[in-house]
Enzyme design. Structure first.
Site, PDB file in Angstrom:
ATOM      1  CG  HIS A   1      -0.423   0.438   2.491  1.00 10.88           C
ATOM      2  ND1 HIS A   1      -1.172   1.088   3.436  1.00 10.88           N
ATOM      3  CD2 HIS A   1       0.824   0.306   3.031  1.00 10.88           C
ATOM      4  CE1 HIS A   1      -0.430   1.317   4.492  1.00 10.88           C
ATOM      5  NE2 HIS A   1       0.779   0.874   4.288  1.00 10.88           N
TER       6      HIS A   1
ATOM      7  CB  CYS B   1       3.233   5.714   5.144  1.00  5.31           C
ATOM      8  SG  CYS B   1       3.657   4.883   6.685  1.00  5.31           S
TER       9      CYS B   1
ATOM     10  CG  HIS C   1       5.331   0.745   2.732  1.00  2.00           C
ATOM     11  ND1 HIS C   1       4.707   1.923   2.336  1.00  2.00           N
ATOM     12  CD2 HIS C   1       4.773   0.410   3.916  1.00  2.00           C
ATOM     13  CE1 HIS C   1       3.829   2.267   3.265  1.00  2.00           C
ATOM     14  NE2 HIS C   1       3.847   1.366   4.229  1.00  2.00           N
TER      15      HIS C   1
ATOM     16  CG  HIS D   1       2.379  -3.131   6.522  1.00  2.00           C
ATOM     17  ND1 HIS D   1       3.466  -2.820   7.311  1.00  2.00           N
ATOM     18  CD2 HIS D   1       1.934  -1.938   6.041  1.00  2.00           C
ATOM     19  CE1 HIS D   1       3.652  -1.503   7.317  1.00  2.00           C
ATOM     20  NE2 HIS D   1       2.738  -0.946   6.542  1.00  2.00           N
TER      21      HIS D   1
ATOM     22  CG  ASP E   1      -2.870 -13.219   0.835  1.00  2.00           C
ATOM     23  OD1 ASP E   1      -2.018 -12.528   1.446  1.00  2.00           O
ATOM     24  OD2 ASP E   1      -2.700 -14.422   0.573  1.00  2.00           O
ATOM     25  CG  HIS E   2       0.431 -12.715  -1.975  1.00  2.00           C
ATOM     26  ND1 HIS E   2       0.099 -13.218  -0.742  1.00  2.00           N
ATOM     27  CD2 HIS E   2       1.750 -13.024  -2.151  1.00  2.00           C
ATOM     28  CE1 HIS E   2       1.160 -13.820  -0.220  1.00  2.00           C
ATOM     29  NE2 HIS E   2       2.166 -13.717  -1.040  1.00  2.00           N
TER      30      HIS E   2
ATOM     31  CD  GLU F   1      -0.024   0.106   8.946  1.00  2.00           C
ATOM     32  OE1 GLU F   1      -0.943   0.566   8.247  1.00  2.00           O
ATOM     33  OE2 GLU F   1       0.769   0.846   9.571  1.00  2.00           O
TER      34      GLU F   1
END
Lengths: 137, 137, 137, 137, 137, 137
Positions: B14, B33, B39, B41, B79-80, B125
């Site tokens: 994100h 951020c 980047h 998480h 996801d991913h 996070e």
């Protein structure tokens, strides 16, 4: 013989993709990790040094110095970065698999830690997957 | 009164960025951020339902059903993935802060869980930061 | 040289009891673990493979394949089972101590992982006790 | 070959200070760990034994016995103590660095565990720093 | 309504002792926590703020600002300190039980966080014991 | 107002099965948890008390007393037991779902903790599933 270990974390985006392969081959090889818009992880890196204990200090290596080296040489280079786009020098254009990130961390630290002390780089991609690299031996 | 909670994880990229602000304002507000190449998480999501225990089954809600709903409605969607680029419908174009991701998860689950049972969405996070959303009440 | 590790969990009942010993001897040896009606654990299993990194893929072994093998050959065989009653083939009638479960996991995986790659099976019985098996070497 | 590990915790105060050095040298070497009024940690100690599995019992060593030995010889000696002031016999007047605490634990256990079984003492000072001692070999 | 939480750690020594009680009474009340030479812990503190989400930023409170406030007002005051000897101003001479440390953290933060946002201070003394303080309400 | 929490663990076998239902209905309802030979878990129980802080002691309740009560009234009754076969008095013949185990723990503690202090029983069946019970209010 003593081993000392320090743990740090960083958060980064990455994508597994080999430009020598077709999109279909990348998809077959890397699955959802090949998603073109990247995904990301909270990586945990543990660096282990191995050596004797100095009787005067009671230490193998000053953990405060190891922390400083890890933050300056690793975390500042990759935290909140994209490992494919923002870390070309650090990753040396390797595909950012867990294995290759561990190799890149080892090579970077080797320039800053006294010869022979660096023993292992452990990299967790998440709580279920991790790799251990012991150098090119 | 009983609360039951199920935990799942997903990994996503994100970037925090509000197009109504200048680059300098985004940088001042979101710091690292706001990095343009994203980047990522390993997010952990905990969903809590609240209700009475059915005496016949000894359960408030079947945790197997909650697991199925969470995987189908949340994990499979994010996801991913890249939360800015790949999840427009899920995020409803909100800036993907932890707060907004929790709201999006709540709204999605609300369509699939019986009325009044959904109590809390907790989103980590990383191990140091998490948010709790209790709906628009 | 690189080591890669994957972690999975399973929940099972077991009882430590050697039929060649008297009840008193079993009690003296295994304590409350000899309770005739069984007790149980959330076991965590970590499988480590060891080998070189393929430069084309950046991987030692595809973690998705390791996950599939672990789920099919281990988790599906023992999860939500009784290790004394339901897993005779898997356990080969060994007493289900942590040590013997690790040996059984190793022997099962050895039939499905390329020769020489399997390096270690770590089995946690709980957060306080674990064993490491490196094969019959 | 099998390794078995047991984990225990203790809470203690300590201060890193070498009386042969000046206050300035201690401060430069140990930083805030030299604070004269002590600070403290929740230490975690993992003891690993290494040996064959007894086919009659399915065990390398009885974990209940290892637990008893660790509690009697380690935890009872240092838990809720000051490692500089209250544990002179245990620490043998070593500076209580993580390395030296691990050495003291090893030496104490060596008197109570059958020869050749003791393989490793791992001591966590916190979640980020730990040391591994394998004996004076 | 949203709650956001940030976690930090500090390591400190302490002793539970009320000078109004006799040594025997202190021993009976606090057990080994009354040891005169102190012991210590790795404390974990979680601070929770509660409020609406700002639609422009997607945030309830900037977690970077909360981190800065927690480090400056809490961690820098107590980390690697003795809570009885070195933190008189911070602890206001209260006995440093987990409950009183949580109250002291609340009172300190209250001077630096906008009115009404502070919701909970959770303090872990170790992995088994923690307290939650919601202010003097 | 202060809440204090203590965590303990126990390992037990169980099976989810309602004798009023057919085998097919039990299988449909409880899935693999209905396996006739039982399975098991490492359960974690957290008990929270809620009340004012005694200014003389700095404590809401003596955590050493809470630990003693939890070990005597809960852990000694269920650890290394079969919740269906060995704990009829404790479970009052309820089906041993996480919800019902939490209720049984609450009812047991209520007889030993001063009125009004008991606030919450949290029971983890594993790292992914937990329930919170606040009494019959």
């Amino acid at each position: 013989m003593m081993e000392i270990t320090r743990r740090e974390e960083f958060s980064a985006a990455h994508r597994l993709f080999n430009p020598d392969f077709s999109d279909e081959e990348n998809e077959a090889l890397y699955g959802k990790c090949a998603n073109p818009h990247y995904h990301g992880h909270n990586y945990t890196v543990e660096v282990t040094l191995r050596g004797p204990v100095d009787p005067a200090t009671g230490m193998t290596y000053n953990l405060a110095d190891l922390k400083t080296a890890m933050r300056r040489e690793i975390i500042d280079k990759v935290d909140h970065k994209n490992l494919n786009e923002d870390a070309a020098g650090f990753m040396k254009n390797r595909i950012p698999t867990a294995e290759n990130i561990a190799i890149s961390i080892w090579e970077r630290l080797e320039e800053h830690i006294e010869a022979g002390l660096l023993h292992r780089v452990r990299l967790f991609e998440n709580e279920r997957n991790f790799v251990d690299y012991y150098g090119g031996r």
